[in-house]
Design a protein around this motif. Structure first.
Motif, PDB file in Angstrom:
ATOM      1  N   THR A 159       0.846  -1.177  -0.169  1.00  0.00           N
ATOM      2  CA  THR A 159      -0.082   0.099  -0.109  1.00  0.00           C
ATOM      3  C   THR A 159       0.776   1.340   0.070  1.00  0.00           C
ATOM      4  O   THR A 159       0.459   2.323   0.040  1.00  0.00           O
ATOM      5  CB  THR A 159      -0.905  -0.002   1.227  1.00  0.00           C
ATOM      6  OG1 THR A 159       0.042  -0.144   2.490  1.00  0.00           O
ATOM      7  CG2 THR A 159      -1.847  -1.049   1.076  1.00  0.00           C
ATOM      8  N   ASN A 160       2.144   1.209  -0.010  1.00  0.00           N
ATOM      9  CA  ASN A 160       3.040   2.141   0.056  1.00  0.00           C
ATOM     10  C   ASN A 160       2.734   3.305   1.262  1.00  0.00           C
ATOM     11  O   ASN A 160       2.287   4.474   0.989  1.00  0.00           O
ATOM     12  CB  ASN A 160       2.929   3.186  -1.317  1.00  0.00           C
ATOM     13  CG  ASN A 160       4.103   4.140  -1.424  1.00  0.00           C
ATOM     14  OD1 ASN A 160       5.012   4.068  -0.347  1.00  0.00           O
ATOM     15  ND2 ASN A 160       4.168   4.951  -2.258  1.00  0.00           N
ATOM     16  N   GLY A 162       2.580   5.378   4.631  1.00  0.00           N
ATOM     17  CA  GLY A 162       3.115   6.580   5.378  1.00  0.00           C
ATOM     18  C   GLY A 162       3.235   6.590   6.720  1.00  0.00           C
ATOM     19  O   GLY A 162       3.662   5.380   7.253  1.00  0.00           O
ATOM     20  N   GLY A 163       3.192   7.759   7.270  1.00  0.00           N
ATOM     21  CA  GLY A 163       3.155   8.004   8.837  1.00  0.00           C
ATOM     22  C   GLY A 163       3.841   9.046   9.135  1.00  0.00           C
ATOM     23  O   GLY A 163       4.043   9.857   8.138  1.00  0.00           O
ATOM     24  N   GLY A 209       2.960  -0.212  -3.571  1.00  0.00           N
ATOM     25  CA  GLY A 209       1.669   0.602  -3.729  1.00  0.00           C
ATOM     26  C   GLY A 209       0.779  -0.187  -4.654  1.00  0.00           C
ATOM     27  O   GLY A 209      -0.242   0.485  -5.033  1.00  0.00           O
ATOM     28  N   VAL A 424      -7.727  11.796  -3.170  1.00  0.00           N
ATOM     29  CA  VAL A 424      -8.333  11.042  -2.444  1.00  0.00           C
ATOM     30  C   VAL A 424      -7.782  10.061  -1.361  1.00  0.00           C
ATOM     31  O   VAL A 424      -8.395   9.642  -0.524  1.00  0.00           O
ATOM     32  CB  VAL A 424      -9.595  10.249  -3.031  1.00  0.00           C
ATOM     33  CG1 VAL A 424     -10.403  11.363  -3.851  1.00  0.00           C
ATOM     34  CG2 VAL A 424      -9.339   9.235  -4.129  1.00  0.00           C
ATOM     35  N   THR A 425      -6.322   9.849  -1.734  1.00  0.00           N
ATOM     36  CA  THR A 425      -5.751   9.099  -0.832  1.00  0.00           C
ATOM     37  C   THR A 425      -4.243   9.295  -0.672  1.00  0.00           C
ATOM     38  O   THR A 425      -3.729   9.482  -1.654  1.00  0.00           O
ATOM     39  CB  THR A 425      -5.770   7.362  -1.026  1.00  0.00           C
ATOM     40  OG1 THR A 425      -5.304   6.716  -0.063  1.00  0.00           O
ATOM     41  CG2 THR A 425      -5.559   7.034  -2.380  1.00  0.00           C
ATOM     42  N   GLY A 426      -3.836   9.606   0.621  1.00  0.00           N
ATOM     43  CA  GLY A 426      -2.524   9.750   0.915  1.00  0.00           C
ATOM     44  C   GLY A 426      -1.670   8.921   1.160  1.00  0.00           C
ATOM     45  O   GLY A 426      -0.265   8.531   0.797  1.00  0.00           O
ATOM     46  N   GLU A 427      -2.264   7.763   1.615  1.00  0.00           N
ATOM     47  CA  GLU A 427      -1.438   6.659   2.440  1.00  0.00           C
ATOM     48  C   GLU A 427      -2.273   5.363   2.765  1.00  0.00           C
ATOM     49  O   GLU A 427      -1.753   4.419   2.891  1.00  0.00           O
ATOM     50  CB  GLU A 427      -0.738   6.729   3.661  1.00  0.00           C
ATOM     51  CG  GLU A 427      -1.910   7.513   4.765  1.00  0.00           C
ATOM     52  CD  GLU A 427      -1.092   8.109   6.157  1.00  0.00           C
ATOM     53  OE1 GLU A 427       0.207   8.080   6.211  1.00  0.00           O
ATOM     54  OE2 GLU A 427      -2.037   8.271   7.087  1.00  0.00           O
ATOM     55  N   HIS A 428      -3.649   5.524   2.612  1.00  0.00           N
ATOM     56  CA  HIS A 428      -4.539   4.086   2.740  1.00  0.00           C
ATOM     57  C   HIS A 428      -4.742   3.413   1.764  1.00  0.00           C
ATOM     58  O   HIS A 428      -4.955   2.094   1.823  1.00  0.00           O
ATOM     59  CB  HIS A 428      -5.907   4.693   3.533  1.00  0.00           C
ATOM     60  CG  HIS A 428      -5.537   5.418   4.871  1.00  0.00           C
ATOM     61  ND1 HIS A 428      -6.797   6.172   5.539  1.00  0.00           N
ATOM     62  CD2 HIS A 428      -4.563   5.861   5.513  1.00  0.00           C
ATOM     63  CE1 HIS A 428      -6.436   6.568   6.638  1.00  0.00           C
ATOM     64  NE2 HIS A 428      -4.949   6.473   6.681  1.00  0.00           N
ATOM     65  N   GLY A 429      -4.684   3.942   0.658  1.00  0.00           N
ATOM     66  CA  GLY A 429      -4.902   3.447  -0.740  1.00  0.00           C
ATOM     67  C   GLY A 429      -6.157   3.344  -1.230  1.00  0.00           C
ATOM     68  O   GLY A 429      -7.108   3.812  -0.491  1.00  0.00           O
ATOM     69  N   ILE A 430      -6.436   2.939  -2.675  1.00  0.00           N
ATOM     70  CA  ILE A 430      -7.692   3.090  -2.992  1.00  0.00           C
ATOM     71  C   ILE A 430      -8.673   1.864  -2.464  1.00  0.00           C
ATOM     72  O   ILE A 430      -9.696   2.056  -2.336  1.00  0.00           O
ATOM     73  CB  ILE A 430      -7.473   3.104  -4.681  1.00  0.00           C
ATOM     74  CG1 ILE A 430      -6.986   4.257  -5.301  1.00  0.00           C
ATOM     75  CG2 ILE A 430      -8.974   2.664  -5.261  1.00  0.00           C
ATOM     76  CD1 ILE A 430      -7.835   5.594  -5.038  1.00  0.00           C
TER      77      ILE A 430
END
Lengths: 491, 447
Positions: A159-160, A162-163, A209, A424-430
């Motif tokens: 999912t690539n 983040g944090g 990702g 619509v998504t920075g880190e959670h995925g589609i």
């Protein structure tokens, strides 16, 4: 693209023969097929949509993954990989049922090489376990999702992730050098390596990702990052959310890149205070958790500049964490913010929009107005420095009419993110959750190229069907309609 | 739109006052040889115009398309099997959007690197990637070749900065990936796929980059050391240094002499050189230079000099340009594990190669010197070095050599495990093989 979804509910005879063969591959203890055992796997951190897999297997080696995938091809049934199941977007939802390949038993650290600054790990390794194994070496693994105590490196890869500290250090892809991947046809690909600049295309970068749609990663080669020499951690207290977002804009605009820059509004702060008794000011409109790191000679100067900018934009006070223990507690509060939300509401739904950082005041005003318009309470805790918002919509899932308003408000907020030039998504995925936004973010040409790439590696569509890319009509790859929003999360 | 028979390439050479001009002329000749004077040139003024042209080409003439920016890397890969069309990106050079306070910029691919850096410097910002021949090189070209330099140790490479990309595929389809925000996981990360793809998967038209603040100043600590073994000892100490260097460079005397000469600095070059870069506020830089001196200088180090201000800037530039700088017949790059680099550098030095090592990243750039100017001698040297690189999973590629040698040189390195997969992807995205043939695996030969 063909799909096997229609046939995925196995006939009992076929099912029995497949079970026997799976047992031969992963052993008696490596398989679940009873209805009550499977219930746990019907959803991940995104609980809106549920579907039980027909079978869950727990391979312990790449070879077993290969055999399992080949068997799925032979039986033409879909399969989906799963790590800890912390996805907030339904990344692990077994659309069409079929086989779930749980990688949690492949959790070894295969090699740590400090001289060459890499580690090779299995996908089921819990993120924080790598950092723990590195303690005392002067190095760490930089990506630190808030769920790092549970989520796996393989899931982070898929999912690539983040944090908070990705503001300065980058997301997962910036820390992955290579991977071993079992492709959807059961062949093994070695991508990248333990050296940099391997000649050829950066398939590693493409696969990070991919949300499980290009294959199943069975080993990850990650970069190790030198620990910062010194930190300064601050808490800026603001009267209003607008003042706090202006401070963020000023800090970034002044060319300062903090290690982390997180915002929590009043709703979150009061929930955290009830849970942790940190001493947060309950009457403040918002607080900023700001961390700078670097050389001991430099961090105080940088901290002073940030404090001055916060004061200029109307901060009531800026507190500093004076001991490592205080710092740890601040971070614990931030990372467990979602756990505290249970005190506010029976259910909640988190969104993951991104806007250009200077548009933060605008999107937050929109969120407030949106909450009023739909008579919903929305609280905010998010990665402000990256412009990555996480509005949390509070509701009671027993109230169907309220659920409908939550869905509407969520869509409006994400639509506004796109309008402001964001995502619509920075880190959670589609995952499955935001699939309907893909054709708002991307043109048919963009999506056609992405489909070509998926079909190149996953031509039969058996691997993680129904994820990330919207399917054109007539493909039979229907995805479950959104019934109610998610309620738990931990970013 | 302009479409002309190419006449001479000499007019394409800007008068840039660069110290390696004679070398550049050589490169021009080499690239003319690679591409033949009969190649057509097409210079689109807009993305749309290019998209229509490529679509029409795919339907009708099916000429091969070779996108060019500053023409600084035309020597990469093998010669094109047939002369096609040079697609010049020189007019697609506009600034699209620079919201400086968001620390992102969107530009067209044909923008020169120097123009990009000047625009950013006005806002005290930078793209912290070292790109050789910045006066000529373009954003698209640098990205397509994944160019980097010494500061990749501290700042990373293009894959860490490209957040959005637009390109035109072989069918003329204009597509994009990523976006304009610094954090975004929607869809496949095609940005990564296109970085370093050498124009073989799509013609890059527009790029959005993440930016960094410009540091107040930077400097290097330049020390001559008795041997490569002694340098390895320092490299190991650097792993847990109190300092956070932005570059860790090792040079053999031959490379050091070239770099010092081109930077017009007075620095010792009579032994292997360890050059450690630092940046930050003046106070940070002073402190780091002091601490590094204490940590690294002991028996084994001959001379140790601080390089500051303008001299430091010139050293950065020369360290960056080394990969394109020599009048010599062949330049290669080996990618190794950092721990293997000193043994490799020592062997290459014995073989008479001028060697620069980005020691923190495990990359070795070698220039074969004049004495090796026959194909047989060059092949012998490479055949000796390549197994060293291969032994720990590394590789060796030839960046530049005489056009006629290419069939016998490892221009793209030895085949990697994932090449069949890459070929499959290339066929999927460019089924007619129109985009920049020869640049990658398709022309692979072994020495």
């Amino acid at each position: 693209m063909t799909t096997a979804l229609a046939e995925s509910s196995l006939s009992s005879a076929r099912s029995q023969s497949m079970l026997d063969r799976l047992r031969a591959i992963v052993g008696k203890d490596g398989i679940l097929a009873d209805r009550e055992d499977l219930l746990v796997y019907e959803c991940d951190g995104y609980v809106v949509e549920k579907k039980c897999p027909d079978i869950v297997v727990f391979p312990t080696s790449t070879e077993q993954v290969v055999e399992v995938v080949k068997l799925c091809n032979e039986y033409q049934i879909p399969f989906v990989p799963r790590g800890a199941g912390t996805s907030l977007a339904g990344g692990c939802l077994p659309i069409g049922g079929g086989l779930m390949i749980a990688l949690t038993r492949m959790k070894r650290i295969l090699e740590i090489n400090l001289r060459d600054r890499y580690a090779i790990v299995e996908p089921g390794l819990v993120n924080v376990h790598l950092t723990q194994a590195l303690k005392g070496t002067g190095y760490h693994y930089a990506p630190d999702p808030s769920s790092q105590g549970a989520c796996t490196i393989g899931g982070n890869f898929a999912t690539n992730s983040g944090g908070p500290h990705t503001l300065k250090y980058g997301v997962t892809v910036n820390h992955v050098m290579g991977a071993e991947v079992v492709l959807p046809d059961g062949s093994i690909a070695q991508l990248g390596g333990t050296v940099e600049d391997v000649p050829g295309y950066d398939l590693t970068g493409l696969f990070v990702g991919n949300e499980g749609t290009l294959g199943i990663c069975t080993k990850v080669i990650v970069k190790l990052t030198r620990d910062p020499a010194a930190y300064r951690t601050m808490l800026g207290v603001f009267e209003t959310v607008t003042d706090a977002t202006r401070a963020i804009s000023e800090i970034i605009g002044a060319g300062i890149v903090p290690a982390a820059l997180e915002m929590m509004d009043q709703g979150i702060v009061s929930a955290l205070e009830q849970a942790f008794h940190f001493g947060f000011p309950l009457d403040a409109g918002a607080v900023l958790l700001i961390e700078v790191d670097g050389l001991e000679v430099a961090v105080d100067d940088e901290a002073q500049r940030i404090i001055a900018l916060c004061k200029q934009t109307g901060a009531r006070e800026v507190r500093q964490a004076n001991t490592p223990k205080e710092r740890q507690l601040l971070w614990k509060c931030r990372k467990q913010a979602f756990g505290a939300i249970g005190r506010l509401s029976p259910s909640y739904c988190t969104q993951d929009g991104v806007v250009p950082r200077t548009k933060l005041p605008e999107i937050l005003e929109f969120i407030t107005a949106c909450g009023l318009r739909h008579d919903l309470r929305i609280v905010n805790v998010f990665h402000a420095g990256d412009g990555n918002i996480h509005p949390i919509l509070l509701f009671d899932e027993r109230n169907a009419e309220q659920v409908a308003r939550v869905l509407l408000a969520s869509d409006e907020i994400l639509g506004k993110c796109i309008e402001l030039g964001g995502s619509v998504t920075g880190e959670h995925g589609i995952g499955v959750e935001k699939i309907s936004f893909m054709n708002k973010l991307f043109s048919p040409e963009d999506l056609a190229v992405m489909s070509l790439i998926r079909d190149c590696f996953n031509p039969k569509g058996l691997c993680s069907p129904g994820k990330m890319l919207p399917t054109s009509a007539g493909c039979g790859n229907e995805h479950v309609p959104k019934i109610k929003p998610g309620r738990r999360a931990a970013m | 739109m302009s479409m002309s028979r190419r006449s001479s390439r000499a007019d394409a050479l800007p008068c840039n006052g660069h110290s390696f001009q004679s070398f550049l002329q050589l490169k021009q000749i080499a690239s003319r040889r690679n591409y033949g004077l009969s190649a057509l040139e097409f210079t689109p003024a807009t993305q749309l115009e290019l998209s229509r042209y490529v679509a029409e080409n795919a339907q009708t003439e099916r000429r091969t398309l070779c996108p060019v920016g500053g023409r600084t890397a035309l020597h990469f890969g093998f010669s094109a099997p047939e002369p096609g069309v040079l697609v010049s990106m020189s007019q697609l050079n506009r600034l699209v959007d620079y919201p400086a306070r968001d620390m992102t910029i969107t530009v067209e691919a044909g923008m020169r690197i120097i123009d990009l850096q000047r625009t950013l410097a006005e806002q005290r910002q930078q793209l912290p990637i070292d790109i050789a021949q910045a006066e000529r090189a373009t954003v698209g070209g640098a990205l397509a070749t994944n160019t980097s330099g010494p500061r990749r140790f501290g700042h990373g490479t293009f894959r860490d900065y490209v957040i959005g990309i637009s390109a035109i595929d072989a069918e003329g389809r204009l597509f994009k990936a990523g976006g304009r925000v610094v954090k975004n996981v929607a869809g496949y990360d095609i940005c990564k796929l296109l970085v370093g793809s050498r124009g073989t998967l799509g013609i890059l038209t527009q790029v959005t980059l993440k930016l960094r603040p410009l540091p107040e100043t930077s400097a290097q600590l330049w020390m001559t050391v008795d041997s490569f073994t002694e340098i390895e000892d320092r490299l190991q100490r650097l792993l847990t240094s109190q300092v956070r260097p932005n570059a860790v460079e090792v040079l053999n005397p031959a490379a050091a002499a070239l770099i010092v000469a081109s930077a017009r600095c007075e620095l010792p070059t009579n032994a292997p050189v360890l050059c450690v870069g630092v940046e930050g506020s003046r106070r940070e830089v002073d402190w780091q230079l002091d601490v590094l001196t204490q940590e690294l200088t002991s028996i084994g180090v001959q001379e140790c000099r601080q390089v500051r201000d303008h001299n430091a800037d010139r050293i950065w530039e020369s360290l960056t340009d080394f990969q394109t700088c020599a009048d010599d017949p062949l330049t290669f790059e080996a990618n190794l594990r950092p721990s293997q680099c000193m043994a490799f550098a020592e062997r290459a030095t014995q073989l008479g190669v001028a060697v620069q090592v980005h020691a923190g990243n495990g990359l070795v750039i070698g220039q074969l010197l004049d004495e090796a100017a026959t194909i047989d001698h060059s092949t012998t040297i490479l055949n000796e070095l390549r197994p060293l690189a291969r032994s720990q999973g590394g590789n060796l590629v030839v960046l530049h050599c005489d056009g006629e040698w290419k069939v016998r040189m490892p221009m793209c390195g030895d085949a990697e495990h994932s090449w069949p997969l890459m070929k499959q992807l290339k066929r999927k995205l460019d089924p007619q093989g129109l985009l920049n043939p020869g640049r990658f695996m398709d022309g692979a030969a072994t020495a």
